[in-house]
Design a protein around this motif. Structure first.
Motif, PDB file in Angstrom:
ATOM      1  N   TYR A 100     -63.148 -36.060 -44.771  1.00  6.46           N
ATOM      2  CA  TYR A 100     -61.948 -35.363 -45.262  1.00  6.46           C
ATOM      3  C   TYR A 100     -62.339 -34.439 -46.405  1.00  6.46           C
ATOM      4  CZ  TYR A 100     -61.971 -39.033 -48.843  1.00  6.46           C
ATOM      5  OH  TYR A 100     -62.335 -39.882 -49.864  1.00  6.46           O
ATOM      6  N   ARG A 119     -63.620 -35.469 -49.964  1.00  6.28           N
ATOM      7  CA  ARG A 119     -64.965 -36.051 -49.926  1.00  6.28           C
ATOM      8  C   ARG A 119     -65.997 -34.928 -50.018  1.00  6.28           C
ATOM      9  NH1 ARG A 119     -68.706 -39.384 -51.488  1.00  6.28           N
ATOM     10  NH2 ARG A 119     -70.288 -39.768 -49.934  1.00  6.28           N
ATOM     11  N   TYR A 135     -57.126 -37.684 -46.775  1.00  7.88           N
ATOM     12  CA  TYR A 135     -57.634 -39.038 -46.593  1.00  7.88           C
ATOM     13  C   TYR A 135     -56.576 -39.917 -45.928  1.00  7.88           C
ATOM     14  CZ  TYR A 135     -58.987 -43.799 -47.334  1.00  7.88           C
ATOM     15  OH  TYR A 135     -59.287 -45.111 -47.111  1.00  7.88           O
ATOM     16  N   VAL A 140     -60.103 -42.290 -41.565  1.00  7.63           N
ATOM     17  CA  VAL A 140     -60.957 -41.083 -41.563  1.00  7.63           C
ATOM     18  C   VAL A 140     -62.411 -41.388 -41.236  1.00  7.63           C
ATOM     19  CG1 VAL A 140     -59.536 -39.658 -43.081  1.00  7.63           C
ATOM     20  CG2 VAL A 140     -61.336 -41.077 -44.071  1.00  7.63           C
ATOM     21  N   TYR A 141     -62.920 -42.511 -41.732  1.00  6.55           N
ATOM     22  CA  TYR A 141     -64.336 -42.810 -41.501  1.00  6.55           C
ATOM     23  C   TYR A 141     -64.602 -43.165 -40.044  1.00  6.55           C
ATOM     24  CZ  TYR A 141     -64.786 -42.457 -46.493  1.00  6.55           C
ATOM     25  OH  TYR A 141     -64.774 -41.973 -47.772  1.00  6.55           O
TER      26      TYR A 141
END
Length: 169
Positions: A75, A78, A105, A109-110
């Motif tokens: 995102y 980051r 975020y 997202v990860y």
């Protein structure tokens, strides 16, 4: 992205006494990928494994300009925080492309970033300590579901749950 693509997944919290071994194993896997015709490498730029991988790919790019590194950032904020640090800013500047998965975020997202990397890769290198939860474990499971090639670098001592331990008399 042209040519064969390889990405990395791995833990952020690595045992300090394992880091040199992990870096050496990553070097070996990157060199093997290059030998196997891979020219594109993707990193999610998380602390730990992702950034070691990015550094090693960029080292090899100095003598092999055909190689390219793509940063896949979960995102926007980051990316902003990575650009504030000199070390990661320089790594990002050397990338052929920076892909930002989404603007804001969200807790997912990860996993979206990891799915993107696996979907766009032919080979996944996983630095993995055997834990059954977390992003690395989920990414490995997704790699299997997508039937992508997985190269695993084991970390530390794998502790088996009791039900998997061999029976002793």
């Amino acid at each position: 992205m042209k040519g064969k693509t390889c990405c990395v997944t791995g833990h952020r919290d690595l045992p300090q006494n394992e880091i040199n071994k992990i870096k050496a194993a990553l070097e070996h896997e990157i060199d093997a990928a290059v030998t196997d015709g891979f020219t594109c490498f993707m990193s999610g730029f998380a602390d730990g494994v992702d950034q070691y991988f990015a550094e090693l790919v960029l080292e090899r790019k100095q003598t092999n300009p055909a190689l390219e590194l793509i940063a896949v950032i979960p995102y926007s904020k980051r990316l902003d925080s990575l650009n504030k640090k000199t070390r990661t800013h320089e790594l990002l500047e050397a990338c052929a492309d920076v892909v930002v998965i989404q603007e804001k975020y969200l807790p997912s997202v990860y996993s979206h970033r990891n799915r993107y990397m696996v979907e766009h890769s032919d080979r996944v290198i996983a630095v993995y300590d055997g834990r059954e939860t977390g992003g690395t474990a989920k990414t490995i499971r997704f790699t299997h579901r997508m039937k992508k090639e997985l190269r695993e670098i084991p970390v530390g001592e794998i502790v088996l749950p009791d039900y998997l331990k061999p029976k002793t008399k």
